[in-house]
Design an enzyme around this catalytic site. Sequence first.
Site, PDB file in Angstrom:
ATOM      1  N   ASP A   1       0.815  -1.229   0.000  1.00 17.21           N
ATOM      2  CA  ASP A   1       0.000   0.000   0.000  1.00 17.21           C
ATOM      3  C   ASP A   1       0.845   1.274   0.000  1.00 17.21           C
ATOM      4  O   ASP A   1       0.660   2.167  -0.829  1.00 17.21           O
ATOM      5  CB  ASP A   1      -1.032  -0.027   1.146  1.00 17.21           C
ATOM      6  CG  ASP A   1      -0.400  -0.031   2.530  1.00 17.21           C
ATOM      7  OD1 ASP A   1       0.782  -0.425   2.669  1.00 17.21           O
ATOM      8  OD2 ASP A   1      -1.103   0.363   3.484  1.00 17.21           O
TER       9      ASP A   1
ATOM     10  N   ASN B   1      -6.315   1.876   6.461  1.00 19.17           N
ATOM     11  CA  ASN B   1      -6.176   0.613   5.709  1.00 19.17           C
ATOM     12  C   ASN B   1      -6.319  -0.647   6.564  1.00 19.17           C
ATOM     13  O   ASN B   1      -5.356  -1.384   6.780  1.00 19.17           O
ATOM     14  CB  ASN B   1      -4.800   0.600   5.026  1.00 19.17           C
ATOM     15  CG  ASN B   1      -4.936   0.743   3.523  1.00 19.17           C
ATOM     16  OD1 ASN B   1      -6.022   0.531   2.977  1.00 19.17           O
ATOM     17  ND2 ASN B   1      -3.852   1.092   2.862  1.00 19.17           N
ATOM     18  N   TYR B   2      -7.505  -0.917   7.022  1.00 20.74           N
ATOM     19  CA  TYR B   2      -7.721  -1.988   8.008  1.00 20.74           C
ATOM     20  C   TYR B   2      -7.747  -3.367   7.347  1.00 20.74           C
ATOM     21  O   TYR B   2      -8.572  -3.627   6.469  1.00 20.74           O
ATOM     22  CB  TYR B   2      -9.038  -1.722   8.744  1.00 20.74           C
ATOM     23  CG  TYR B   2      -9.401  -2.763   9.771  1.00 20.74           C
ATOM     24  CD1 TYR B   2      -8.445  -3.250  10.664  1.00 20.74           C
ATOM     25  CD2 TYR B   2     -10.699  -3.253   9.861  1.00 20.74           C
ATOM     26  CE1 TYR B   2      -8.785  -4.203  11.613  1.00 20.74           C
ATOM     27  CE2 TYR B   2     -11.045  -4.202  10.808  1.00 20.74           C
ATOM     28  CZ  TYR B   2     -10.076  -4.673  11.683  1.00 20.74           C
ATOM     29  OH  TYR B   2     -10.405  -5.623  12.610  1.00 20.74           O
TER      30      TYR B   2
ATOM     31  N   GLY C   1      -7.414   3.454  -3.335  1.00 17.94           N
ATOM     32  CA  GLY C   1      -7.210   4.313  -2.162  1.00 17.94           C
ATOM     33  C   GLY C   1      -5.769   4.796  -2.062  1.00 17.94           C
ATOM     34  O   GLY C   1      -5.517   5.959  -1.739  1.00 17.94           O
ATOM     35  N   ASP C   2      -4.811   3.920  -2.341  1.00 13.54           N
ATOM     36  CA  ASP C   2      -3.389   4.290  -2.251  1.00 13.54           C
ATOM     37  C   ASP C   2      -3.061   5.394  -3.258  1.00 13.54           C
ATOM     38  O   ASP C   2      -2.301   6.326  -2.971  1.00 13.54           O
ATOM     39  CB  ASP C   2      -2.477   3.088  -2.567  1.00 13.54           C
ATOM     40  CG  ASP C   2      -2.820   1.862  -1.731  1.00 13.54           C
ATOM     41  OD1 ASP C   2      -3.364   2.030  -0.622  1.00 13.54           O
ATOM     42  OD2 ASP C   2      -2.550   0.739  -2.203  1.00 13.54           O
TER      43      ASP C   2
ATOM     44  N   GLY D   1     -15.478   5.138  -2.345  1.00 16.51           N
ATOM     45  CA  GLY D   1     -15.623   4.510  -3.655  1.00 16.51           C
ATOM     46  C   GLY D   1     -16.089   5.518  -4.686  1.00 16.51           C
ATOM     47  O   GLY D   1     -15.509   6.597  -4.819  1.00 16.51           O
ATOM     48  N   ALA D   2     -17.174   5.184  -5.407  1.00 15.66           N
ATOM     49  CA  ALA D   2     -17.671   6.063  -6.472  1.00 15.66           C
ATOM     50  C   ALA D   2     -18.462   7.258  -5.924  1.00 15.66           C
ATOM     51  O   ALA D   2     -18.812   8.176  -6.666  1.00 15.66           O
ATOM     52  CB  ALA D   2     -18.549   5.262  -7.426  1.00 15.66           C
TER      53      ALA D   2
HETATM   54  P1  ADP Z   1     -10.044   1.857  -1.129  1.00 13.11           P
HETATM   55  O1  ADP Z   1      -9.282   1.525  -2.374  1.00 13.11           O
HETATM   56  O2  ADP Z   1      -9.159   2.310  -0.019  1.00 13.11           O
HETATM   57  O3  ADP Z   1     -11.053   0.813  -0.734  1.00 13.11           O
HETATM   58  P2  ADP Z   1     -12.243   3.447  -2.215  1.00 13.11           P
HETATM   59  O4  ADP Z   1     -12.864   2.228  -2.782  1.00 13.11           O
HETATM   60  O5  ADP Z   1     -13.083   4.293  -1.342  1.00 13.11           O
HETATM   61  O6  ADP Z   1     -10.884   3.176  -1.434  1.00 13.11           O
HETATM   62  O7  ADP Z   1     -11.730   4.292  -3.455  1.00 13.11           O
HETATM   63  C1  ADP Z   1     -10.768   5.307  -3.333  1.00 13.11           C
HETATM   64  C2  ADP Z   1     -10.985   6.333  -4.398  1.00 13.11           C
HETATM   65  O8  ADP Z   1     -10.895   5.715  -5.692  1.00 13.11           O
HETATM   66  C3  ADP Z   1     -12.352   6.996  -4.374  1.00 13.11           C
HETATM   67  O9  ADP Z   1     -12.408   8.074  -3.476  1.00 13.11           O
HETATM   68  C4  ADP Z   1     -12.462   7.465  -5.827  1.00 13.11           C
HETATM   69  O10 ADP Z   1     -11.658   8.603  -6.039  1.00 13.11           O
HETATM   70  C5  ADP Z   1     -11.827   6.306  -6.585  1.00 13.11           C
HETATM   71  N1  ADP Z   1     -12.815   5.281  -6.948  1.00 13.11           N
HETATM   72  C6  ADP Z   1     -12.988   4.063  -6.396  1.00 13.11           C
HETATM   73  N2  ADP Z   1     -13.977   3.377  -7.001  1.00 13.11           N
HETATM   74  C7  ADP Z   1     -14.452   4.182  -7.977  1.00 13.11           C
HETATM   75  C8  ADP Z   1     -15.473   4.071  -8.992  1.00 13.11           C
HETATM   76  N3  ADP Z   1     -16.232   2.973  -9.104  1.00 13.11           N
HETATM   77  N4  ADP Z   1     -15.660   5.101  -9.819  1.00 13.11           N
HETATM   78  C9  ADP Z   1     -14.908   6.220  -9.737  1.00 13.11           C
HETATM   79  N5  ADP Z   1     -13.934   6.388  -8.825  1.00 13.11           N
HETATM   80  C10 ADP Z   1     -13.702   5.401  -7.952  1.00 13.11           C
END
Ligand code: ADP
Length: 314
Positions: free
Chosen positions: A34, A170-171, A264-265, A234-235
Amino acid sequence: MAQIACIGEVMIELAAAEAGPQGGERKALSYAGDTYNTVVTLARLGTPTAYVTRLGDDHYSDAIIDRLAQESIDTNCIVRHEGKVPGLYMIHNSPDGEREFFYWRDRAPARQLFHIEGELSALAEQLDNTEMLYLSGITLAIIGDSGRQNLIKFLQTYKARGGKVAFDSNYRPRLWESPQQAQQANRDLLALTDLALLTLDDEELLWGTDGDAVAEVKARYRDCDIGQIVLKRGAEDVIILQGDSEERVDVPKVTDVVDTTAAGDTFNAGYLAAHLAGKTATEAAAQANRCAGIIIRHRGGVIDKQLFLDELAT
Ligand code: ADP
């Protein structure tokens, strides 16, 4: 001189290259982790960076240092542990498209980060003029109780000298003895954090939720005095909490998502690079979304440098 040092573990990754004979698997070797994903992207964005980890004295450790150096990342804080090799993980693709991760990292030299007195004092000296340190909940998990105690003292001294701390929780439940142990370690670290880059899913997994997870995050860390809390969802739009203010930043639509590894990274790298360049939280979140939006449209946590920069420029 590095503006930010990222601290954590980089591993050897074996992921599917192509189907092998008689149902066997052929694997392609690369490097990932990460904080490694974040430091590489930060360097590509032009931020002067250093990576802090412990490696072995083997061929693959040499190759990791070469990779970092090729990305113009300062490797002087990396300690080499005689007779050790880096951690390794393998990704298995099952026929139904699910990916399963297998780890060989229990004896990785990175586990001894913040354990050895002589290394700690050398690191303090090396990072004395570094503006910010970045680490994650995975860094916290792998160094164990005594490493965490030393880390906290290290960060207290670093902050007293004017340094700033950024943290992504990052759990990963299986790296911890219990959720309670992870909760305590996260709270201790967040009490020293200036910029928290949290994922709402991880918060819910670590602490549970009664429904309004965003309000719960606010209440949970009210007394931690964190300058900025950035909530990745996420989105869904990113939420930035600063004092009593709450701001939402839209996430541009990505229709062709291929692999969300390291979203996320990479987001964190985009955010940190902008933050360190003096940009506002809104501007930083916008750059973070752009960077994460690129990585999720390609396979793997770190993509080809030119491809990343070309897509960023469009
Ligand atoms: P992690 O990878 O730590 O689980 P997230 O899933 O929240 O984190 O995603 C981190 C970032 O990646 C979001 O804030 C966004 O900027 C981008 N992202 C993740 N999934 C999507 C998606 N389906 N569409 C657009 N951007 C995304």
